[in-house]
Design an enzyme around this catalytic site. Structure first.
Site, PDB file in Angstrom:
ATOM      1  N   GLU A  77     -44.472 -82.071-101.915  1.00 24.57           N
ATOM      2  CA  GLU A  77     -44.523 -82.274-100.669  1.00 24.57           C
ATOM      3  C   GLU A  77     -45.311 -81.425 -99.624  1.00 24.57           C
ATOM      4  OE1 GLU A  77     -44.102 -85.396-100.132  1.00 24.57           O
ATOM      5  OE2 GLU A  77     -42.779 -86.036-101.800  1.00 24.57           O
ATOM      6  N   ALA A 111     -42.478 -93.970 -97.252  1.00 24.48           N
ATOM      7  CA  ALA A 111     -43.168 -94.451 -98.327  1.00 24.48           C
ATOM      8  C   ALA A 111     -43.059 -93.917 -99.677  1.00 24.48           C
ATOM      9  CB  ALA A 111     -44.743 -94.598 -98.276  1.00 24.48           C
ATOM     10  N   HIS A 113     -51.478 -89.932 -97.264  1.00 25.40           N
ATOM     11  CA  HIS A 113     -50.361 -88.827 -98.054  1.00 25.40           C
ATOM     12  C   HIS A 113     -49.795 -89.221 -99.125  1.00 25.40           C
ATOM     13  CE1 HIS A 113     -46.822 -85.784 -97.913  1.00 25.40           C
ATOM     14  NE2 HIS A 113     -46.277 -86.918 -98.548  1.00 25.40           N
ATOM     15  N   GLU A 114     -49.533 -90.653 -99.295  1.00 26.85           N
ATOM     16  CA  GLU A 114     -49.269 -91.061-100.507  1.00 26.85           C
ATOM     17  C   GLU A 114     -50.323 -91.324-101.646  1.00 26.85           C
ATOM     18  OE1 GLU A 114     -46.012 -91.249-101.011  1.00 26.85           O
ATOM     19  OE2 GLU A 114     -45.618 -91.011 -98.726  1.00 26.85           O
TER      20      GLU A 114
END
Length: 867
Positions: A329, A271, A306-307
């Site tokens: 990240e 993603a 996460h995104e």
């Protein structure tokens, strides 16, 4: 060697962190005007440019495969003598401090098989710009430290592209003559171009809303094909849970009025966190019981989180340069891991995360592609989206959080976000914020960012009956890695406890800081030698070697109150037996059988934990414990132990399999844990050799009301040769042949199988009518999975190596990024016997000899060949 040297001489230039220089020109604002069409898209860019510093260097705008149709400066069209193209970049000499620069380019999205920049996917037009894809859309200084405010106008045929989405918030929209329409979007937050996104297509929306902690209402939308709408509810709930969690745990509130997610079928990554418009690989959005496993459900939840978390750790605070990739990240992986743990089981989540780290990152650290969490150089930045950047980077954040404690860690993150909001920062900026906010000296800890390789810690526990003390001797070393032969001692936080074997109790849970090559720690009031529980919770990403006996490990597997340490003891008990068998030693298997029996009959244990604890270590992990990997011997030993555990405990496996059958499907942690244990029980039951084993597996496959149990039964059958195997594979294919994501499971299951003819079966599947190199998911499901099947991939004939190399060569012409990710398994040739090593080296050389090889694959293959 001559071939290697000549290939290297032609290799692309190496980019070095030490050469970083601030941008010559800044782009405070950019307006983009897209006339969208799959065959021909025109892009007008209108940039305000500002000279950065006292210099006379020209404006240099990166481009990849672009030709300017028009270039204007301050409203005047330049002739072709007033600008040049240099290595794809548009170079425009400019005087003065500020200007308005406009450029027109034309693209063919339907021909963009690299899936970087603007491309077509399943009737959609969409973008992927990280890391350097924006230069394939328009000319621009494509680097993360150029932060700009974006205004984007999209125009397209309304029938083909009724939905027009871009970053930020919608401003206006309208219809035009000829069945066309337009939409204007504005993002008020300065961002780097790698976060730019647009999507155009025929999409349906799962719409919802979220009210932030300050009372603002945010419109949420998950955009998919109409038929896929029912499969988006889990993703929407994960998004709302993520937004609430980030407010509660980090105090971070969403900042736009709209948050959109779009799922696309063709995507190189999982993603992308584009500001306000996340674009997802559809496998991380779509989920329902019929098509998604529990792992898929967890994956959707974790990737959505996460995104979303990137909105602060990546977007509001971004990277100064790509060497700082782990700044966003590693930190965001740590955040999504903790979110997922809070949504389910902390113990099981930690075990799962460590398993992934060991399988991917530890292998990376011990091979030719080893690199620091903050690399010093690269040839192609896409090759550094690695387990080291993501997973090891997350472990660095976790260690800092452990050393600081919850309150001081939160103070450090608050300081980091507040200090660098709207900036392009570095890993050093993050560490400095932790130091100042958490009031701690992290000077030595910085070596974790600088040195590659996994530290080894040797732990020897001794006892003095006279002084009634126990002494723990700790020794650390970091193996040499490419370009770093000599390593300095690391700062390693190790959680330890000492157990009294007579009482079963332990003395405290202490955090020891190992900072020297050798250190001794003394513990008082022990009448006899205690049992060491070390690296509890996997407090540091290290390899620990101890002098613990099998009896000690069996004790810990039954009594340790730290779930990870208890799991680790069981795994080490198994590893010792299996490694000993491969080495030809006479080993006692009964301790493993007893430990597994004790675990599966303990009524106080979480079924999900039990399933993790009694599962045998993977063949790849066993290979990592040996100086030279013997795939055949490892497979035989593991298969024999699995059979022994199945046969000796067969009645227990039957009972577990029967009593964990649910009356209906649920996604609760308890339900998922029961399914996980049921599937492990089925695996052992079939491995036992029971005559009715395949029939029981086929019965689960046929009766399952969910994909978790259906695919697990299929995987169990796929590794055998029973008639039920072929029947189940045919039924699965016919049932899901029109569902791309689920069909990926059909390919993957066969590629992972321990079938005697797996190599030949994979070769046949590569020619199957449903296989295509154009879809990254399909490639990963077959060739990526096969390369992870140690026994099959490393077939002594070399046929497995040839299969993967052929795929890499063919795929490189279409999608270099995905092709490059298939190279690393061939690069581990030093870990195998000379026969296999020679075959792997030959395939790497054949890849490098291919004319027109991309720099993505060139870098991976050349480094892998050097070893």
């Amino acid at each position: 060697m001559a071939d290697i040297q000549s290939t290297q001489a032609a290799a692309p230039a190496i980019i070095r962190r030490a050469d970083y220089r601030v941008p010559d020109w800044l782009i405070p604002d950019i307006a983009l005007d897209f006339d969208l069409d799959a065959a021909r898209t025109r892009v007008w860019s209108d940039m305000s440019v500002a000279r950065n510093g006292d210099h006379d260097r020209p404006l240099r705008l990166d481009g990849d495969g672009l030709v300017p149709l028009a270039v204007k400066v301050d409203g005047r069209t330049l002739n072709e003598t007033e600008w040049t193209l240099e290595a794809g970049a548009l170079v425009v000499p400019l005087g003065g401090a500020t200007h308005k620069v406009e450029v027109l380019v034309e693209l063919a999205p339907e021909s963009n098989s690299k899936l970087m920049g603007l491309y077509a996917s399943g009737g959609l037009l969409c973008t992927q710009c990280e890391a350097e894809g924006f230069r394939r859309i328009t000319f621009f200084p494509d680097r993360p430290d150029i932060l700009s405010r974006y205004s984007v106008k999209l125009t397209a045929d309304k029938a083909r592209y009724p939905i027009l989405l871009a970053n930020g918030d919608p401003v206006e929209q309208g219809d035009l003559e000829g069945g066309r329409h337009w939409a204007l979007w504005n993002d008020p937050f300065p961002k780097p171009c790698y976060l730019f996104a647009l999507v155009a297509g025929d999409l349906a929306c799962n719409a919802d809303r979220f009210v932030t902690m300050s009372g603002r209402e945010v419109a949420l939308g998950i955009w998919v094909r109409e038929a896929d709408l029912p499969r988006t509810d889990h993703a929407m709930q994960a998004l709302k849970n993520s937004m609430a969690w980030d407010e509660r745990v980090y105090g971070r509130e969403y900042d736009l009025d709209v948050f959109n997610i779009v799922a696309v079928a063709d995507f190189n990554f999982g993603a992308m966190e584009n500001k306000g418009l996340n674009i997802f690989n559809s496998r991380y959005i779509l989920a329902d019981p019929e098509t998604a496993t529990d792992i898929d459900y967890d994956g959707v939840e974790g990737v959505v989180a996460h995104e979303y978390f990137h909105n602060w750790s990546g977007n509001r605070v971004t990277c100064r340069d790509w060497f700082q990739l782990s700044l966003k990240e590693g930190f965001t992986v740590f955040r999504d891991q903790n979110f997922s743990a809070d949504m389910g089981s902390h113990a099981v989540k930690r075990i799962e995360d460590v398993r992934i780290l060991r399988a991917a990152q530890f292998q990376e650290d011990s091979g030719p592609l080893a690199h620091p969490v903050r690399p010093e150089s690269y040839m192609e930045i896409s090759n550094f989206y690695t387990a080291t950047i993501y997973n090891k980077g997350a472990e660095l954040i976790r260690m800092m959080a452990l050393m600081l404690g919850a309150e001081r860690f939160r103070a450090g993150t608050d300081l980091y976000f507040d200090r660098h909001d709207g900036e392009a920062a570095t890993c050093e900026d993050f560490v400095r914020a932790m130091e100042e906010g958490g009031e701690i000296d992290l000077g030595q800890f910085r070596r974790w960012y600088e040195q590659a390789g996994t530290p080894h810690v040797r732990a020897l526990l001794s006892h003095d009956p006279v002084s009634r003390t126990a002494e723990l001797l700790l020794e650390q070393s970091v193996p040499p890695t490419p370009g770093q032969p000599d390593k300095r001692p690391m700062a390693i936080p190790l959680r330890v406890a000492l157990y009294d074997p007579a009482t079963g109790s332990h003395h405290g849970d202490e955090l020891l800081m190992l900072t020297e090559a050798q250190q001794r720690f003394t513990f008082d009031n022990f009448a006899s030698l205690p049992i060491l529980s070390i690296n509890r919770g996997f407090s540091a990403p290290v390899i620990v070697e101890t002098n613990r006996s099998q009896a000690d490990l069996a004790f810990l597997s039954a009594h340790d109150d730290d779930p990870f340490a208890r799991y680790e003891a069981m795994q080490q008990l198994m590893v010792n037996v299996l490694v000993g068998q491969v080495a030809g030693q006479s080993v006692d298997v009964s301790a493993v059988v007893d430990a597994v029996r004790n675990t599966i009959t303990d009524p106080l244990l979480d079924p999900a934990f039990v399933a993790e604890a009694v599962r045998l270590p993977s063949e790849a992990y066993l290979g990592d414990q040996m100086k030279q990997v013997d795939p055949d011997a490892i497979h035989a030993a593991r298969d024999a132990l699995q059979t022994r555990l199945g046969a000796d405990l067969e009645p227990l496996w039957r009972d577990i399999h029967a009593r964990t059958k649910a009356n209906g499907f649920a996604v609760s942690p308890a339900a998922k844990g029961a399914r996980k244990l049921r599937n492990v029980a089925l695996l052992y039951l079939v491995a036992s050799g029971a005559d009715d084993g395949p029939a029981i597996a086929y019965g689960q496959f046929s009766d399952a009301d969910n994909m978790t149990e259906r695919q697990s039964a299929l995987a169990t059958l796929a590794s055998g040769t029973s008639p039920e195997r072929e029947a189940a594979l045919d039924i699965f294919y016919n049932r899901y042949s029109d569902d791309a994501l689920t069909l990926d499971k059909w390919f993957q299951t066969q590629a992972f199988a321990f079938h005697p003819d797996t190599v030949e079966l994979v070769a046949e599947l590569g020619q199957h009518k449903a296989f295509t190199l154009n879809n990254p998911n399909r490639v990963r499901s077959l060739y990526g999975a096969f390369a992870g099947n140690q026994w099959a991939f490393h077939h002594k004939s070399g046929k497995g190596y040839r299969l993967v190399a052929d795929c890499i060569i063919a795929l490189d012409k279409l999608n270099p990024q995905t092709a490059a990710r298939l190279v690393p398994p061939l690069g581990r040739w030093k870990r195998f016997d000379e026969g296999r090593a020679a075959l792997m080296r030959a395939e790497l050389q054949r890849i490098l000899n291919e004319p027109g090889l991309s720099k993505d694959v060139t870098e991976q293959a050349s480094k892998s060949l050097e070893g």
